[in-house]
Design a protein around this motif. Structure first.
Motif, PDB file in Angstrom:
ATOM      1  N   SER A 120      -2.131 -42.280  -1.633  1.00 50.00           N
ATOM      2  CA  SER A 120      -1.981 -43.834  -0.619  1.00 50.00           C
ATOM      3  C   SER A 120      -0.629 -43.099   0.014  1.00 50.00           C
ATOM      4  O   SER A 120      -0.257 -43.209   1.260  1.00 50.00           O
ATOM      5  N   ILE A 121       0.349 -42.442  -1.271  1.00 50.48           N
ATOM      6  CA  ILE A 121       1.757 -41.821  -0.213  1.00 50.48           C
ATOM      7  C   ILE A 121       1.621 -40.364   0.395  1.00 50.48           C
ATOM      8  O   ILE A 121       2.060 -40.742   2.168  1.00 50.48           O
ATOM      9  N   LEU A 122       0.720 -40.057   0.365  1.00 46.28           N
ATOM     10  CA  LEU A 122      -0.012 -39.222   1.539  1.00 46.28           C
ATOM     11  C   LEU A 122      -0.345 -39.332   2.767  1.00 46.28           C
ATOM     12  O   LEU A 122      -0.067 -38.998   3.664  1.00 46.28           O
ATOM     13  N   THR A 123      -1.269 -39.953   2.472  1.00 49.58           N
ATOM     14  CA  THR A 123      -1.890 -40.428   3.556  1.00 49.58           C
ATOM     15  C   THR A 123      -0.795 -41.293   4.827  1.00 49.58           C
ATOM     16  O   THR A 123      -0.961 -40.988   5.708  1.00 49.58           O
ATOM     17  N   LYS A 151       5.143 -47.534   6.903  1.00 54.61           N
ATOM     18  CA  LYS A 151       6.560 -46.824   6.061  1.00 54.61           C
ATOM     19  C   LYS A 151       6.942 -48.471   4.402  1.00 54.61           C
ATOM     20  O   LYS A 151       7.150 -47.020   3.846  1.00 54.61           O
ATOM     21  N   THR A 152       6.612 -49.395   4.400  1.00 55.42           N
ATOM     22  CA  THR A 152       6.979 -49.651   3.432  1.00 55.42           C
ATOM     23  C   THR A 152       5.416 -49.842   2.592  1.00 55.42           C
ATOM     24  O   THR A 152       5.891 -50.030   1.574  1.00 55.42           O
ATOM     25  N   PHE A 158       4.999 -46.167  -3.894  1.00 59.50           N
ATOM     26  CA  PHE A 158       5.729 -45.505  -4.692  1.00 59.50           C
ATOM     27  C   PHE A 158       6.386 -46.362  -6.422  1.00 59.50           C
ATOM     28  O   PHE A 158       6.255 -45.889  -7.221  1.00 59.50           O
ATOM     29  N   ILE A 159       5.843 -47.781  -5.722  1.00 56.03           N
ATOM     30  CA  ILE A 159       6.006 -48.518  -6.942  1.00 56.03           C
ATOM     31  C   ILE A 159       4.526 -48.742  -8.216  1.00 56.03           C
ATOM     32  O   ILE A 159       4.919 -48.630  -9.471  1.00 56.03           O
ATOM     33  N   LEU A 160       3.443 -48.857  -7.663  1.00 58.41           N
ATOM     34  CA  LEU A 160       2.325 -47.592  -8.453  1.00 58.41           C
ATOM     35  C   LEU A 160       2.745 -47.306  -9.272  1.00 58.41           C
ATOM     36  O   LEU A 160       2.429 -47.255 -10.217  1.00 58.41           O
ATOM     37  N   LEU A 161       2.954 -46.191  -8.564  1.00 54.18           N
ATOM     38  CA  LEU A 161       2.501 -44.775  -9.020  1.00 54.18           C
ATOM     39  C   LEU A 161       3.498 -44.775  -9.981  1.00 54.18           C
ATOM     40  O   LEU A 161       3.757 -44.977 -11.246  1.00 54.18           O
ATOM     41  N   GLY A 162       4.947 -45.243  -9.876  1.00 54.81           N
ATOM     42  CA  GLY A 162       6.150 -45.269 -11.012  1.00 54.81           C
ATOM     43  C   GLY A 162       5.513 -46.241 -11.959  1.00 54.81           C
ATOM     44  O   GLY A 162       5.750 -45.208 -13.317  1.00 54.81           O
ATOM     45  N   GLY A 179       5.260 -54.073 -12.667  1.00 56.96           N
ATOM     46  CA  GLY A 179       4.677 -52.853 -10.968  1.00 56.96           C
ATOM     47  C   GLY A 179       4.385 -54.154 -10.430  1.00 56.96           C
ATOM     48  O   GLY A 179       4.826 -54.086  -8.954  1.00 56.96           O
ATOM     49  N   SER A 180       3.322 -54.769 -10.836  1.00 55.13           N
ATOM     50  CA  SER A 180       3.023 -56.182 -10.322  1.00 55.13           C
ATOM     51  C   SER A 180       3.896 -57.026  -9.548  1.00 55.13           C
ATOM     52  O   SER A 180       3.925 -57.349  -8.434  1.00 55.13           O
TER      53      SER A 180
END
Length: 210
Positions: A120-123, A151-152, A158-162, A179-180
């Motif tokens: 998702s970050i890349l896309t 951008k949001t 990044f929140i999900l990844l972290g 995270g949720s």
């Protein structure tokens, strides 16, 4: 307006809709299967983004046909539905996180969350840069606004990844719930901004709009 650039903007809006549909389906399925609240909430957020994307695609389609200076009834309704859905998502995630913290629930694995968030970050980064480029070339406020919304979604990933990485490494139950809650905060912010857009028919925006 430049027809070629508008066609590019329209294609980007359709890619966004299609990607969010696929992402939402994968995230909610594995979020429910692995009992990962952050991933499940991320998927629901993707589905709500589809509603927003439909409104943007409709607006660009109108821009291809004639000069557009204000939102039509379809776009205002789409914003209201999107805003309401984001508020419901916020409430659901807060309740879910509270229950998870109280019962000490923990996911079976967050590996899918790691993989999906990286994708998702890349896309989203690609879509954000492409939309912003088109928006500036057309000097189009709604397209630039859509780019900032993408951008949001980029930050949300990044929140999900972290949270997914932290759980996979440390296996602390409440990290997934935290995270949720981060996703819930972004959902509330997006819901508020959607309703703010319905207050007027204008298409103006600033760099912080979504």
């Amino acid at each position: 307006m430049n027809t070629k650039l508008l066609n590019r903007a329209y294609i980007l809006s359709l890619i966004t809709i299609f990607y969010n549909l696929v992402e939402g389906g994968v995230a909610t399925f594995y979020g429910a299967q692995d009992e990962t609240l952050a991933l499940f909430g991320f998927g629901l957020d993707s589905f709500v983004e589809v509603l927003s994307g439909i409104g943007i695609a409709h607006m660009i389609w109108r821009m291809k046909r004639f000069e557009v200076s204000k939102r039509d009834s379809f776009e205002r309704t789409a914003l209201k539905v999107t805003g309401s859905a984001f508020y419901l998502l916020t409430a659901g995630l807060i309740l879910g996180a509270t229950s998870s913290l109280y019962h000490g629930s923990k996911p079976e694995t967050t590996m899918i969350g790691i993989v999906l968030s990286v994708l998702s970050i890349l896309t989203m980064y690609f879509l954000y840069k492409a939309k912003l480029d088109v928006g500036h070339k057309l000097n189009s406020a709604p397209i630039i606004s859509d780019a900032n919304c993408t951008k949001t979604c980029f930050y949300l990933s990044f929140i999900l990844l972290g949270s997914s990485l932290a759980y996979e490494i440390f296996s602390i139950p409440y990290i997934d719930a935290i995270g949720s809650l981060g996703i819930a905060w972004y959902a509330f912010k997006e819901g508020k901004e959607a309703f703010e857009k319905t207050k007027g028919n204008g298409l103006s925006c600033n760099d912080n709009c979504c």
